[in-house]
Design a protein around this motif. Sequence first.
Motif, PDB file in Angstrom:
ATOM      1  N   VAL A 250       0.846  -1.196   0.000  1.00 19.50           N
ATOM      2  CA  VAL A 250       0.000   0.000   0.000  1.00 19.50           C
ATOM      3  C   VAL A 250       0.881   1.245   0.000  1.00 19.50           C
ATOM      4  CG1 VAL A 250      -1.662   1.336   1.349  1.00 19.50           C
ATOM      5  CG2 VAL A 250      -1.965  -1.128   1.100  1.00 19.50           C
ATOM      6  N   ARG A 251       1.908   1.244   0.828  1.00 22.24           N
ATOM      7  CA  ARG A 251       2.819   2.399   0.896  1.00 22.24           C
ATOM      8  C   ARG A 251       3.478   2.650  -0.468  1.00 22.24           C
ATOM      9  NH1 ARG A 251       4.941   7.087   1.503  1.00 22.24           N
ATOM     10  NH2 ARG A 251       7.082   7.229   2.241  1.00 22.24           N
ATOM     11  N   THR A 252       3.883   1.600  -1.159  1.00 22.89           N
ATOM     12  CA  THR A 252       4.547   1.737  -2.453  1.00 22.89           C
ATOM     13  C   THR A 252       3.587   2.248  -3.522  1.00 22.89           C
ATOM     14  OG1 THR A 252       6.063  -0.065  -1.872  1.00 22.89           O
ATOM     15  CG2 THR A 252       5.876   0.498  -4.206  1.00 22.89           C
ATOM     16  N   VAL A 253       2.360   1.741  -3.536  1.00 18.47           N
ATOM     17  CA  VAL A 253       1.363   2.197  -4.520  1.00 18.47           C
ATOM     18  C   VAL A 253       1.048   3.666  -4.291  1.00 18.47           C
ATOM     19  CG1 VAL A 253      -1.040   1.962  -5.260  1.00 18.47           C
ATOM     20  CG2 VAL A 253       0.355  -0.084  -4.915  1.00 18.47           C
ATOM     21  N   GLU A 254       0.833   4.038  -3.039  1.00 19.86           N
ATOM     22  CA  GLU A 254       0.507   5.437  -2.742  1.00 19.86           C
ATOM     23  C   GLU A 254       1.666   6.368  -3.094  1.00 19.86           C
ATOM     24  OE1 GLU A 254      -2.786   5.108   0.878  1.00 19.86           O
ATOM     25  OE2 GLU A 254      -0.694   5.588   1.374  1.00 19.86           O
ATOM     26  N   ALA A 255       2.895   5.948  -2.785  1.00 22.11           N
ATOM     27  CA  ALA A 255       4.058   6.808  -3.033  1.00 22.11           C
ATOM     28  C   ALA A 255       4.327   6.973  -4.525  1.00 22.11           C
ATOM     29  CB  ALA A 255       5.285   6.229  -2.331  1.00 22.11           C
ATOM     30  N   ASN A 256       4.033   5.966  -5.327  1.00 25.55           N
ATOM     31  CA  ASN A 256       4.336   6.031  -6.756  1.00 25.55           C
ATOM     32  C   ASN A 256       3.176   6.576  -7.594  1.00 25.55           C
ATOM     33  OD1 ASN A 256       7.100   4.468  -7.636  1.00 25.55           O
ATOM     34  ND2 ASN A 256       6.280   3.682  -5.694  1.00 25.55           N
ATOM     35  N   THR A 257       1.986   6.675  -7.003  1.00 24.05           N
ATOM     36  CA  THR A 257       0.841   7.207  -7.757  1.00 24.05           C
ATOM     37  C   THR A 257       0.341   8.527  -7.172  1.00 24.05           C
ATOM     38  OG1 THR A 257      -0.794   6.007  -6.413  1.00 24.05           O
ATOM     39  CG2 THR A 257       0.068   4.889  -8.374  1.00 24.05           C
ATOM     40  N   GLY A 258       0.470   8.729  -5.876  1.00 19.74           N
ATOM     41  CA  GLY A 258      -0.111   9.911  -5.220  1.00 19.74           C
ATOM     42  C   GLY A 258      -1.582   9.714  -4.894  1.00 19.74           C
ATOM     43  N   LEU A 259      -2.097   8.472  -5.041  1.00 19.15           N
ATOM     44  CA  LEU A 259      -3.518   8.175  -4.786  1.00 19.15           C
ATOM     45  C   LEU A 259      -3.672   7.503  -3.427  1.00 19.15           C
ATOM     46  CD1 LEU A 259      -6.314   8.311  -6.251  1.00 19.15           C
ATOM     47  CD2 LEU A 259      -5.898   5.926  -6.956  1.00 19.15           C
ATOM     48  N   HIS A 260      -4.601   8.017  -2.617  1.00 25.63           N
ATOM     49  CA  HIS A 260      -4.841   7.457  -1.284  1.00 25.63           C
ATOM     50  C   HIS A 260      -5.650   6.154  -1.405  1.00 25.63           C
ATOM     51  CE1 HIS A 260      -5.489   7.705   3.118  1.00 25.63           C
ATOM     52  NE2 HIS A 260      -6.670   7.156   2.827  1.00 25.63           N
ATOM     53  N   ILE A 261      -5.174   5.094  -0.736  1.00 26.09           N
ATOM     54  CA  ILE A 261      -5.882   3.807  -0.717  1.00 26.09           C
ATOM     55  C   ILE A 261      -6.714   3.728   0.561  1.00 26.09           C
ATOM     56  CG2 ILE A 261      -5.641   1.299  -0.694  1.00 26.09           C
ATOM     57  CD1 ILE A 261      -4.875   2.599  -3.352  1.00 26.09           C
ATOM     58  N   ASP A 262      -8.009   3.558   0.413  1.00 21.50           N
ATOM     59  CA  ASP A 262      -8.915   3.517   1.575  1.00 21.50           C
ATOM     60  C   ASP A 262      -9.060   2.121   2.166  1.00 21.50           C
ATOM     61  OD1 ASP A 262     -10.040   6.376   1.561  1.00 21.50           O
ATOM     62  OD2 ASP A 262     -10.383   5.729  -0.514  1.00 21.50           O
ATOM     63  N   HIS A 263      -9.115   1.111   1.296  1.00 19.68           N
ATOM     64  CA  HIS A 263      -9.309  -0.261   1.795  1.00 19.68           C
ATOM     65  C   HIS A 263      -8.444  -1.249   1.014  1.00 19.68           C
ATOM     66  CE1 HIS A 263     -12.531   0.747   4.527  1.00 19.68           C
ATOM     67  NE2 HIS A 263     -13.205   1.350   3.569  1.00 19.68           N
ATOM     68  N   TYR A 264      -8.105  -2.322   1.719  1.00 19.04           N
ATOM     69  CA  TYR A 264      -7.262  -3.369   1.146  1.00 19.04           C
ATOM     70  C   TYR A 264      -8.014  -4.697   1.179  1.00 19.04           C
ATOM     71  CZ  TYR A 264      -3.289  -6.611   0.672  1.00 19.04           C
ATOM     72  OH  TYR A 264      -2.444  -7.608   0.250  1.00 19.04           O
ATOM     73  N   VAL A 265      -8.019  -5.419   0.049  1.00 21.54           N
ATOM     74  CA  VAL A 265      -8.688  -6.725  -0.047  1.00 21.54           C
ATOM     75  C   VAL A 265      -7.753  -7.695  -0.755  1.00 21.54           C
ATOM     76  CG1 VAL A 265     -10.695  -7.991  -0.892  1.00 21.54           C
ATOM     77  CG2 VAL A 265     -10.948  -5.611  -0.188  1.00 21.54           C
ATOM     78  N   GLU A 266      -7.537  -8.844  -0.143  1.00 17.49           N
ATOM     79  CA  GLU A 266      -6.629  -9.849  -0.716  1.00 17.49           C
ATOM     80  C   GLU A 266      -7.292 -11.219  -0.704  1.00 17.49           C
ATOM     81  OE1 GLU A 266      -2.612 -12.211   0.696  1.00 17.49           O
ATOM     82  OE2 GLU A 266      -2.792 -10.095   1.224  1.00 17.49           O
ATOM     83  N   ILE A 267      -7.027 -12.004  -1.741  1.00 13.35           N
ATOM     84  CA  ILE A 267      -7.530 -13.369  -1.805  1.00 13.35           C
ATOM     85  C   ILE A 267      -6.450 -14.274  -2.363  1.00 13.35           C
ATOM     86  CG2 ILE A 267      -8.550 -13.026  -4.105  1.00 13.35           C
ATOM     87  CD1 ILE A 267     -10.793 -14.963  -3.202  1.00 13.35           C
TER      88      ILE A 267
END
Length: 433
Positions: A250-267
């Motif tokens: 999540v930290r890497t996605v946010e840092a490289n896009t500038g988009l805030h992630i509200d929820h995380y779902v994994e399967i």
Amino acid sequence: MNTWPERRSDDNRGNRYGRGSASAQPESARVMRQVRGQAPLPGQGAYGGAAPYAGGVPQQPSYVDGGYAEPPPGSYDSGYNTGQVYGAPGGRGPGGPGDGMYEPRPAPNWRRRIKVTAITVATVLVVTTVGTYFWAESKLNRDVDLSKVIDRPEAGEGTNYLIVGSDSRAGMSAEDKKRLRTGSAEGKRTDSMMILHTGSGAPTLVSLPRDSNVTIPSYKGSDSGKLYPAAGRQTKLNAAYSEDGPELLVRTVEANTGLHIDHYVEIGFGGFANIVDAVGGVEMDIPQDIKDTKSGADLKKGKQTLNGEQALAFVRTRYALAGSDLDRTKNQQKFLSALANQVATPSTIMNPFKLYPTMGAGLDSLVVDEDMGLFDLASMFWAMKGVSGGEGKSMNMPISGNAPNGNLQWDSAKLKTLVSQLKNDETVTVSGN
């Protein structure tokens, strides 16, 4: 003068009922001395008389001298001697109100019955709904703590979900691993990553290729709490998950896009296959013949219903596709949207024999963040269904080419426009690869 007929001289059977007598005295008075006459009831003639009587039967005689006697006072009286054996005044039957007819049954109170039925049905629905809610809440695996993610961008309009398909083999038996061709590699890696944006408009689904070139930012260890400073290291996106799990991803996605992630779902692998089987398979239009010995896919082009094993092989297929990872992400988008559409159909929702196994399989295998609720999860599925129905947009992250290390390089200009539109909950006009 004796008017009775003489007895026959050969009749040796003695006096019998119905035979005449040589005596001038009537037989009823001479022989049946035990009969005691009773006074007639009012309105009746004497016993044996022709006078009419009203309501009831004639007064019956009682018998003495070896016959039936009147019952003593206080003993049980069937009413036979009073002429009321078949019905007493005030009861049903002859002699009671209604001239011997049964009293009519009162008409049913349909208004009351409908009210009681409606209350019962409503109570059952409320109890079932509340019970299902708490059952489902207890099964959610809230194992991801997004509060550990540092230096986060500001949240924008709408909600952003990071949906991750991992190669986790947790809970899978050796037979399952062999059947699904997952292998037995230790640890977990991300096999697919997508950002789903929901808001006031149509949903948008953006796939992030696992081979995307990203810079690992500074981060705090999810277990140790130690701060790791940024070293400018560039690597594939899926490496972030391998190094420190969901929080670093999540930290890497946010840092490289500038988009805030509200929820995380994994399967994981096993959970994915179980959900597909629980829902009864998912219909897909396979774009081409696919045969991949590594994923186990062996599919023909055209519409068909995939079971859990076939579906997992389909979304993992990479080497049998011309475009490699980019084509695979497109197939993953199509399948996940079709799966959400299948789960949200009335045939699944209204059928408890299909709904509860599907919910059980999904909730057991999903890993979500600590703030994720059932309503958030439902919103995500409905948005995925909207993408499948053509109401939303699905795309790959815009790619400009390859980085020096061979990884896929995001198009920075298109990425900036895309993120701005998602933050402001605007219609996405950017196209991906």
